[in-house]
Scaffold this active site. Structure first.
Site, PDB file in Angstrom:
ATOM      1  N   VAL A 192       0.862  -1.176   0.000  1.00  0.00           N
ATOM      2  CA  VAL A 192       0.000   0.000   0.000  1.00  0.00           C
ATOM      3  C   VAL A 192       0.900   1.227   0.000  1.00  0.00           C
ATOM      4  O   VAL A 192       1.935   1.248   0.668  1.00  0.00           O
ATOM      5  CB  VAL A 192      -0.928   0.024   1.237  1.00  0.00           C
ATOM      6  CG1 VAL A 192      -1.789   1.291   1.244  1.00  0.00           C
ATOM      7  CG2 VAL A 192      -1.812  -1.212   1.282  1.00  0.00           C
ATOM      8  N   CYS A 193       0.517   2.233  -0.763  1.00  0.00           N
ATOM      9  CA  CYS A 193       1.236   3.515  -0.798  1.00  0.00           C
ATOM     10  C   CYS A 193       2.682   3.286  -1.263  1.00  0.00           C
ATOM     11  O   CYS A 193       2.938   2.480  -2.155  1.00  0.00           O
ATOM     12  CB  CYS A 193       1.150   4.174   0.572  1.00  0.00           C
ATOM     13  SG  CYS A 193       1.538   5.933   0.616  1.00  0.00           S
ATOM     14  N   ASN A 194       3.633   3.980  -0.641  1.00  0.00           N
ATOM     15  CA  ASN A 194       5.016   3.823  -1.089  1.00  0.00           C
ATOM     16  C   ASN A 194       5.696   2.588  -0.506  1.00  0.00           C
ATOM     17  O   ASN A 194       6.899   2.396  -0.669  1.00  0.00           O
ATOM     18  CB  ASN A 194       5.844   5.087  -0.822  1.00  0.00           C
ATOM     19  CG  ASN A 194       5.926   5.468   0.642  1.00  0.00           C
ATOM     20  OD1 ASN A 194       5.645   4.665   1.531  1.00  0.00           O
ATOM     21  ND2 ASN A 194       6.305   6.715   0.907  1.00  0.00           N
TER      22      ASN A 194
END
Length: 227
Positions: free
Chosen positions: A102-104
């Protein structure tokens, strides 16, 4: 216990807690799910909000995972070149049914060599760095490429987890979970992506984050040389 689905989240200092807790909340309701919050030690880990979360497992004690999930956050950069963290991801990623982020957090998967030749989502601010790890960056809320599933920035983790819940338990389960959690987004403003937010707002945010971006970019490029 043989039917348990072991789902492990990397819990590291200064993680964005919603990257982790949103998907953990959803995936914990999959029949047979056993959620593991994994870190080097069992002491509480401080999130980027200012409250801590207790790990449930250490790297050494974590069982083989069916789902490996790596959230992102401010502390992601410090983990890119952490040999112990990278080794854990490589070990678990080699046998996991699903390797996810998820995300970076996708950049951490990249640093572990787990995204070479795969498409992946990432937070818009960090998406441009995925190709340094041999991945193809995709601007989408959820990206699936074979057994790699990834969510974009922060709130996309909910979309990601419902997508994964459908993979693990079927569409009807995922739809029921969406209803139980009343996930029916109706944001007050239509500016949740760079394309919708406009160039001036994006430029202002990037300027405010310039020092952090420079620091993390150096960590990313160093990790890419090693990966």
């Amino acid at each position: 216990m043989s039917d348990a689905i072991h789902i492990g989240f990397l819990l590291f200092p200064n993680v964005t807690q919603l990257d982790l807790t949103g998907p953990a909340q959803v995936l914990s309701r999959v029949p047979g799910a056993k959620v593991h919050l994994v870190w080097k030690k069992l002491e509480p880990v401080m999130t980027d909000v200012g409250f801590s979360i207790n790990p449930s497992d250490t790297f050494a004690g974590c069982p083989p995972l069916a789902v490996l999930c790596v959230p992102g956050g401010i502390g992601m950069g410090d983990q890119l070149n952490d040999a112990e963290t990278i080794a854990f991801l490589q070990r678990q990623g080699a046998g996991a049914r699903y390797v996810t982020s998820v995300c970076n957090g996708s950049l951490l998967l990249g640093a572990a060599g787990l995204l070479k030749g795969y498409k992946s989502a990432c937070h818009w601010m960090w998406r441009q760095y995925l190709p340094l790890f041999g991945a193809e960056a995709v601007a989408a809320r959820v990206v699936r490429d074979r057994n790699r599933l990834s969510g974009g920035g922060v709130t996309a983790g909910i979309d990601f987890s419902l997508t994964l819940a459908a993979e693990l338990g079927g569409d009807e389960l995922a739809k029921s979970l969406q209803l139980m959690f009343e996930y029916d987004p109706q944001p007050p403003f239509d500016c949740g992506s760079p394309e919708k937010a406009g160039t001036e707002r994006v430029a202002r945010i990037l300027a405010a984050q310039e020092k952090r971006i420079q620091t993390v970019e150096a960590q990313i490029r160093n990790a890419a040389r090693i990966a």
